[in-house]
Design a protein around this motif. Structure first.
Motif: not given
Length: 206
Positions: A170-178, A157-163
């Motif tokens: 600035g811009y916040l980015y979060y990435l999770l690879i499971t 699973y690849i999950s991306l969340a950003y503001s």
């Protein structure tokens, strides 16, 4: 003879191209071992070995909330500032985190990896992920202050969340690879994934 030489050249070119596409990561994290592309993670990596030659990294065990308080997983933290020249990134070397987080389940099996970063300008990581994994994108019902995306590939699973742009940050980015089989088991990835909400069933998918 000329045809044979031409065929050999084409074959070598093709093989070298394949190697470039599936280039393996170094066995260890550290300044002298080269950059680490999270897109090439197999989840067969041994995290104790991977972190054994890095500088300033540390491991933290996470206990459950019950009175028994057993270990539910482990987190390995790497600060790239302590390992000059090392980038831990996903697809694009510009999309890298100074403090990356690798996660294992309670048995020590590599389960997930998480990045978080702040960028003064918006990054075009979404289209780059879709160039490779677009056919696996799922539509989410998740509603919060972030833009949420997920790709259910055959093995992960690849999950991306950003503001949107945050004042003064600035811009916040979060990435999770499971790893898919780990997330689909009893391992509670949600304890480690915040603020990303990994969607594992139809209740959160459109």
């Amino acid at each position: 003879m000329k045809n044979s030489i031409l065929f050999t050249f084409i074959a070598l070119f093709f093989l070298s191209g394949c190697d470039a596409q599936i280039k393996k990561n170094p066995k260890y994290l550290g300044s002298k071992f080269g950059n680490f592309n999270l897109d090439a993670v197999t989840f067969a990596e041994n995290l104790d070995t991977l972190f054994s030659k890095s500088t300033g990294s540390f491991k933290r065990s996470e206990k459950g909330n019950s009175s028994a308080g057993g270990i539910v997983g482990h987190q390995y933290f790497l600060n790239s500032k302590n390992n000059p020249g090392l980038k831990v990134y996903f697809i694009d070397e510009q999309f890298n985190d100074v403090k990356s987080q690798f996660i294992s389940d309670q048995t020590g099996k590599f389960a997930a990896v998480k990045l978080s970063l702040v960028s003064a300008k918006p990054m075009d990581i979404l289209s780059k992920i879709n160039q490779k994994y677009g056919k696996y994108e799922v539509k989410l019902k998740i509603k919060n202050a972030l833009h949420n995306y997920q790709w259910d590939t055959p093995k992960k699973y690849i999950s991306l969340a950003y503001s949107d742009k945050m004042e003064g940050e600035g811009y916040l980015y979060y990435l999770l690879i499971t790893e898919k089989k780990r997330a689909d088991s009893k391992f509670d990835i949600s304890r480690f994934s915040n603020p990303i909400q990994l969607c594992l069933d139809k209740s959160c998918k459109e």
